[in-house]
Design a protein around this motif. Structure first.
Motif, PDB file in Angstrom:
ATOM      1  N   LEU A   1      -0.685   6.956  -6.837  1.00 19.13           N
ATOM      2  CA  LEU A   1      -2.096   6.599  -6.717  1.00 19.13           C
ATOM      3  C   LEU A   1      -2.730   7.337  -5.534  1.00 19.13           C
ATOM      4  O   LEU A   1      -2.060   7.636  -4.547  1.00 19.13           O
TER       5      LEU A   1
ATOM      6  N   LEU B   1       2.398   1.739  -3.418  1.00 22.40           N
ATOM      7  CA  LEU B   1       1.396   2.169  -4.403  1.00 22.40           C
ATOM      8  C   LEU B   1       1.101   3.659  -4.251  1.00 22.40           C
ATOM      9  O   LEU B   1       0.948   4.380  -5.250  1.00 22.40           O
ATOM     10  N   LEU B   2       1.045   4.138  -2.989  1.00 23.93           N
ATOM     11  CA  LEU B   2       0.857   5.575  -2.755  1.00 23.93           C
ATOM     12  C   LEU B   2       2.030   6.377  -3.328  1.00 23.93           C
ATOM     13  O   LEU B   2       1.845   7.447  -3.921  1.00 23.93           O
TER      14      LEU B   2
ATOM     15  N   TYR C   1       0.833  -1.217   0.000  1.00 24.11           N
ATOM     16  CA  TYR C   1       0.000   0.000   0.000  1.00 24.11           C
ATOM     17  C   TYR C   1       0.863   1.261   0.000  1.00 24.11           C
ATOM     18  O   TYR C   1       0.613   2.200  -0.777  1.00 24.11           O
TER      19      TYR C   1
ATOM     20  N   LYS D   1      -4.818  -2.839  -3.471  1.00 27.33           N
ATOM     21  CA  LYS D   1      -4.297  -3.792  -2.485  1.00 27.33           C
ATOM     22  C   LYS D   1      -5.366  -4.840  -2.144  1.00 27.33           C
ATOM     23  O   LYS D   1      -5.076  -6.025  -1.954  1.00 27.33           O
TER      24      LYS D   1
ATOM     25  N   ALA E   1      -5.290   3.116  -4.147  1.00 26.83           N
ATOM     26  CA  ALA E   1      -4.273   2.202  -3.606  1.00 26.83           C
ATOM     27  C   ALA E   1      -4.898   1.147  -2.701  1.00 26.83           C
ATOM     28  O   ALA E   1      -4.524  -0.031  -2.744  1.00 26.83           O
TER      29      ALA E   1
END
Length: 530
Positions: free
Chosen positions: A262, A257-258, A254, A271, A267
């Motif tokens: 995103l 991804l941030l 997570y 996930k 995100a």
């Protein structure tokens, strides 16, 4: 005569535990599907972020510590010594539980921040209450197992999981239907886990008949503590590996991804899509994990005879069965995964990443039984070190692949780590047992069975998608394609396996519930003869 009766009782108990383990594992994998359908990918993400924290402690104590306590008590010389060992085990585990409880309660904000989501604090604190229940659960389970009384343990396992699933699904439905937040739904799921563990203790307490009266003999505390720690960690290491990988993902996926740009919601949802792979893998490794549970007592019993040669038939049949069904389940799921994804989780989102994720079924199908075989033979140090090295590789690989490929990168990282563990285990295994695990013919016929399955199933899916099921809604159509394809694929695969006789009827009979396959194989052989 007594020893024969004991072994017979022990094997009967192992069979009872195996059946209960199958029920528990099915419940544990299946409930995640309706739960995800209730809360969506974001809600699933919330639950899966926190679950590894409590899951790891549950497996370590209720499984690892229970086995360690059982082993200690089985080797005790008198009732007084057994009582002393149980008291030490309970106090030691209570100390660990209270320590973990304080850490989780005090540092929940730190862990939540480290995972990138401060709103997970409440879920972590609710989950912390589970660790306070574990000392009683582990010691009671160990006491029953040491005496070969597996029915109370089996009933407790099933009751524990059924209570947990019921509270999670009913509670989540109530929260969602009344407009509660997804974090409240996740909190309810955590309470479900607490209630489940409490139910397990109550069931065991109901069966428990021992009176703690009389004297406690003197026992060396450090010896008991050391034995409990080493045995519990080594025994539960292979069962913990998937949860440890989930924990690594909780802290890295997570956040990464941030970092790639995103939004928080995007995100979280992504996930959550990635976490769909967990129940798929759990169902895929059902046979392997069942084999691992059933094989330990067999190997442990036979490994002491004639330099372990009596264990060889069990070793070979375990490896072949694990390879066979692990490979079949992996290829079969990869073929139909987009449809299974939509059938279970409403959309085909992330299907490619989940295909990569599902390859872990094959590696775990080898890791779990091989680790169990080595454990049964008393070889626990090297397998444990290999599993730890796998977690380190997963951490490093996530750091490299997730920024490049997102959730697909996390799936690649998991497979890479499992490949290293599998290769290491097989190399070490060959040093312990320098035997041929399977002939070339075995792998040849397995390839034929796989090719036949692909040749039959793939065109059927294309025809079903374009012609047969086109009039139905997308999810119903995907369900019909997934279920019919799975049935056709499994039938064609098993037909080749049984017709080729790469496993003899005698070998099938060695396995839990292998009798039906042996009878079917005999029938096919007779037809061939006619």
């Amino acid at each position: 005569m007594a020893q024969q009766w004991n072994m017979k009782t022990f094997m009967k108990g192992a069979s009872i535990l195996t059946i209960s383990a199958i029920i528990v594992k099915i419940l544990g994998a299946v409930y995640r599907v309706p739960f995800q359908n209730l809360v969506g990918d974001k809600g699933f993400y919330i639950y899966q972020q926190v679950y590894p924290f409590i899951g790891i402690f549950i497996i370590w104590t209720s499984y690892g510590f229970a086995v360690a306590v059982s082993k200690l008590l089985a080797g005790s010389k008198s009732p007084g010594e057994s009582k002393a060992m149980m008291r030490i085990a309970f106090i030691y585990l209570l100390f660990i539980s209270v320590t973990f409880f304080i850490i989780l309660m005090r540092f929940a904000p730190f862990f939540a921040e480290a995972m990138g989501d401060p709103q997970l604090v409440t879920l972590l604190r609710v989950g912390a209450y589970i660790v306070l229940i574990m000392p009683a659960l582990a010691v009671l389970k160990g006491a029953f197992q040491s005496e070969g009384q597996m029915i109370p343990v089996a009933v407790s396992n099933v009751g524990e999981q059924a209570s947990r699933v019921a509270v999670i699904l009913i509670g989540t439905w109530l929260v969602v239907s009344r407009g509660g937040s997804l974090y409240k739904a996740g909190e309810m799921a955590m309470w479900g886990a607490v209630v489940g563990e409490a139910a397990g203790v109550l069931i065991l307490a109901f069966y428990f008949r021992h009176e703690f009266k009389g004297t406690f003999e003197k026992v060396k505390v450090w010896v008991v503590v050391k034995e409990l720690t080493i045995v519990s960690l080594s025994v539960s290491a292979s069962s913990l590996i998937l949860l440890l990988f989930q924990l690594v993902d909780s802290f890295t996926v997570y956040n990464t991804l941030l970092a790639t740009g995103l939004t928080e919601n995007a995100a979280m949802a992504l996930k959550g899509v990635y976490d769909r792979g967990q129940p798929l893998v759990q169902m895929g490794i059902l046979i392997a994990s069942t084999l691992a549970l059933a094989i330990v007592p067999l190997i442990a019993h036979h490994a002491v005879k004639k330099s372990g040669r009596d264990a060889v038939p069990f070793v070979r049949v375990t490896y072949r069965t694990a390879f066979l069904f692990g490979w079949g389940a992996t290829v079969g799921l990869v073929l139909v995964l987009p449809y299974v994804n939509e059938m279970l989780f409403e959309t085909q989102s992330g299907s490619f990443a989940l295909i990569i994720f599902s390859l872990q079924i094959f590696w775990l199908s080898l890791i779990l039984p091989i680790t169990a075989i080595l454990q049964g033979a008393g070889k626990i140090k090297i397998p444990t070190l290999l599993l730890i090295s796998g977690v380190i590789i997963k951490v490093i690989a996530n750091g490299y692949f997730v920024p490049l490929y997102g959730i697909t990168g996390a799936a690649i990282a998991g497979n890479l780590a499992f490949v290293v563990i599998t290769i290491g285990l097989i190399i070490y295994f060959k040093k312990v047992w320098s035997i041929q695990l399977a002939p070339i013919r075995f792998y040849g016929w397995l390839l034929v069975a796989t090719l036949l399955m692909v040749i039959i199933v793939y065109p059927w899916m294309l025809i079903g998608d374009a012609v047969i099921f086109v009039r139905y809604s997308p999810r119903i159509s995907a369900s019909l394609i997934a279920l019919t394809s799975a049935a056709i694929g499994a039938t064609s695969f098993l037909y080749v396996i049984l017709k080729s006789r790469i496993m003899s009827e005698k070998e099938w009979y060695l396995l839990p519930f292998g009798k039906r396959l042996a009878i079917l194989q005999l029938r096919l052989s007779k037809r061939k003869g006619e």
